[in-house]
Write an enzyme that holds these catalytic residues in place. Structure first.
Site, mmCIF file in Angstrom:
data_model
loop_
_atom_site.group_PDB
_atom_site.id
_atom_site.type_symbol
_atom_site.label_atom_id
_atom_site.label_comp_id
_atom_site.label_asym_id
_atom_site.label_seq_id
_atom_site.Cartn_x
_atom_site.Cartn_y
_atom_site.Cartn_z
ATOM 1 N N ASN A 107 88.853 -113.055 -17.623
ATOM 2 C CA ASN A 107 89.214 -113.123 -19.036
ATOM 3 C C ASN A 107 88.075 -112.689 -19.947
ATOM 4 O OD1 ASN A 107 91.781 -114.102 -18.407
ATOM 5 N ND2 ASN A 107 90.932 -116.168 -18.193
ATOM 6 N N LYS A 161 97.000 -117.037 -3.797
ATOM 7 C CA LYS A 161 96.498 -116.241 -4.922
ATOM 8 C C LYS A 161 97.567 -115.234 -5.351
ATOM 9 C CE LYS A 161 92.051 -115.924 -6.602
ATOM 10 N NZ LYS A 161 91.082 -117.020 -6.715
ATOM 11 N N LYS A 219 85.580 -123.363 -10.687
ATOM 12 C CA LYS A 219 84.285 -123.161 -11.348
ATOM 13 C C LYS A 219 83.411 -124.413 -11.218
ATOM 14 C CE LYS A 219 85.220 -119.521 -14.702
ATOM 15 N NZ LYS A 219 86.283 -118.937 -13.887
#
Lengths: 311, 311
Positions: free
Chosen positions: A10, A122, A264
Site C-alpha cells: 500500500n 494468500k 507485521k
C-alpha cells in the site's frame, strides 16, 4: 547505522488504485522522498511488496493466451525487475550521482514440507465467477477461496528459510551501496528430489522475508513502512490507542485481526527477540520520525512498559 | 581470467519458437550447460538479449488494456528480472551450491541527442495492419516501418554511454560472484533538463551494451554467443568461408548484410582495439571450444593474417 526498510504494497500503490506505470512511479517517488533522508546518513536496504503488480501481470497474461501465462515465480521475478528499476531511478534522482545502487534479484528457499502447502491462504489475481473458478481448478489445479460473492485464487504462503543472494547483498552494503532486494517476499524456491533448485507457485509473506533479510544483515533497525501510522490496540473502535513503544512480549499479548497488522507485529517481535535490535512499524511518510522513535510503533526487547502515542 | 558472455536472443529462444516459460527455461538450461565449464574456471559475467520476451510482454499488455500498457523501459526491467532469474537458477543448478550469484538490474545512459532518435530502426512487438499502425501513430506517437505486407513498430537504437551499476558489478566480481547484468542491452535512460534520470522508449543494441560492459570490466575475453558457428565471408554462397582468427582491420574490410553479423563484428573490433584483448563470436554450444580458440571467430589486434576454419 544499517537500516532495512520494507515498503508495503500500500506504500507503492494506494488501495484500489490501478497499477499503471504512471501511478506506480508517482508512489515510488513519494516513497523515495521519504527514504532519501535515511539514505543520506545510513546504510540502506529496501525491500518491497508486489501484490497488485503480480495481479496485473497475471491478468495481462490471461488476456493474451491463458494457456501460456507465466507461472507465479516468473511473474515475481518480473516485478522484482520492474519495481526495483523504479525505486533505483527515483531514489537515485534525490541523491548525489556517485551513490551506488544495486537491485538484486532474490530467490528465497522454502521447505516443500511447509504446512502452508496444505492450506493455501494468500489471495492472488482477479475475481472469478464460480464456473470459471471450477474450470481453472480442473485445468490448472489452482485452489480457490470465496471472496465476497466471487472466487479468487489462493496460493500457499510458506515461511522463508534462506536468502540465496545474502552474501552479494552484504558485500555491496560493505561498499555503501543502496541495495533493493527481496521484492514481493523473494521468489520462493526449493530443492527437488534431484537437488535442483525450482521455483514454486507460492507467495512468501513480504514482512517475514524482510525480517529474515534484516536479521541476516544484522540490521540496527528494521522498519516496515505502510499506510497506517502505528500499531493500534482496539483499532477502529472509539477507544483505539496507538502503541509508541513496546516489548515483544507485551505487544504479542494483543490480538490483531488476520490480514492486518498480525504478520507485521510477528515479524517485528521476531527480529527484536533474535537480534536485540529495534523493529518499527509505521507510515511511509513518517520514516524520518520513525528513526527518531517519535512516530510509528517501535518493538524493542527490554522495553519495560508499553508507551502509547498521545491521542 | 575474466570472461563476459553475451547470450544472443536466438541462444535463449530459437527462431519462431513461442516465448513460453517452458521454452525459455529449456533454452536457458542449454545455455547454462554451455557456460558451466567457464564458470568453474573463470570469473564470469553474463548478459543476454530480450527481444522476443519484450515482444510478448507488449502483446500481453495490449491484450488486456492497451491504454495502460507499460512503456518499453519498464518492460525491459521486467525481462531483466525474468531472464536473470532463469539463468541464475539453471546455471546455479550445475555449479557447487556455494558459488555466489547476483542478477543486477542495469540502467545504461544514452545521449538524448543521439542521431538514432531521428531514425528509429529497431523493430519491436507484433505485426499490425496499416490502419492499426496509423491509429497507434496518431494515438501513441509510435513510429512504424513496413515489414513484408504488414507494419511493425520501430524504436531508436542509441549508443550506450555509461553503465550506472558498473561499480557494484565490479565489486561482486572481486568476490568471485557470477554476475548476470545488462539484459536486453540495459534499460536506456537519460538525464532530463532537471537533471533527473528518466527511461526512454528505445532499445540499446545488446552487443554494443555488452561490449561496453566487457570493456569497463577490463575483460580478458568477450564472447558473443549466437546460433551461428562463426563469422563467414560470403555467407550463404557456395564459396562461404568461416573466419577463425582475424585482426579488427582485416575483418572490418568485409561487408556483412545489415541486421546480421554487422553489429557483432563491430562490437568485437571495438573491444579488441580498445583493450588489446580478444573478442569472439560463435555458437553457444561451442563455448568451451571458443575459449580454446578452436571454434568461432576470434578478433584480436595484432593478428597478422586472417586464419580460416577448415571447410
Amino acid at each position: 547505522m544499517r537500516v532495512v526498510v520494507a515498503l508495503g504494497g500500500n506504500a507503492l500503490l494506494r488501495r484500489r488504485q490501478e497499477p499503471t506505470a504512471e501511478n506506480q512511479r508517482e508512489n515510488v517517488r513519494i516513497a523515495a522522498e521519504a527514504m532519501a533522508p535515511i539514505a543520506r546518513e545510513h546504510e540502506l536496504v529496501i525491500s518491497h511488496g508486489n501484490g497488485p503488480q503480480v495481479g496485473l501481470l497475471a491478468l495481462q497474461g490471461a488476456a493474451y493466451k491463458p494457456d501460456e501465462a507465466y507461472p507465479l515465480d516468473v511473474l515475481g521475478a518480473q516485478t522484482e525487475g520492474m519495481i526495483g528499476y523504479m525505486i533505483e531511478q527515483e531514489l537515485g534522482n534525490l541523491l548525489p550521482p556517485e551513490v551506488p545502487f544495486a537491485t538484486i534479484l532474490t530467490m528465497i528457499e522454502i521447505d516443500p514440507a511447509d504446512p502452508a502447502f496444505n492450506n493455501p491462504t494468500k489471495f492472488i489475481g482477479p475475481l472469478y465467477e464460480e464456473a470459471e473458478a471450477n474450470a481453472l481448478t480442473a485445468g490448472k489445479r489452482w485452489a480457490f477461496k470465496q471472496d465476497s460473492d466471487k472466487w479468487r485464487r489462493v496460493v500457499p504462503s510458506p515461511l522463508p528459510k534462506r536468502i540465496f543472494e545474502i552474501r552479494p547483498i552484504k558485500w555491496l552494503l560493505e561498499r555503501k551501496t543502496i541495495v533493493i532486494c527481496a521484492g514481493g517476499g523473494g521468489i520462493p524456491t526449493y530443492y527437488d528430489e534431484k537437488n535442483s533448485l525450482r521455483g514454486v507457485e507460492a507467495v512468501i509473506d513480504k514482512d517475514f522475508a524482510s525480517e529474515l533479510l534484516a536479521r541476516e544483515l544484522a540490521a540496527d533497525l528494521f522498519i516496515m513502512a505502510t499506510d497506517v501510522g502505528a500499531v493500534f490496540k482496539d483499532f477502529g473502535t472509539p477507544h483505539q490507542k496507538g502503541i509508541k513503544r513496546s516489548s515483544p512480549e507485551a505487544i504479542q499479548s494483543i490480538e490483531f485481526p488476520a490480514g492486518s497488522m498480525g504478520p507485521k507485529v510477528q515479524a517485528a517481535c521476531h527480529f527484536a527477540q533474535k537480534t536485540g535490535n529495534p523493529a518499527a512499524i509505521g507510515a511511509l511518510a513518517d520514516l524520518p520520525e520513525i528513526l527518531e522513535r517519535n512516530a510509528g510503533t517501535t518493538v524493542m526487547s527490554g522495553s519495560k512498559r508499553t508507551v502509547w502515542h498521545e491521542q
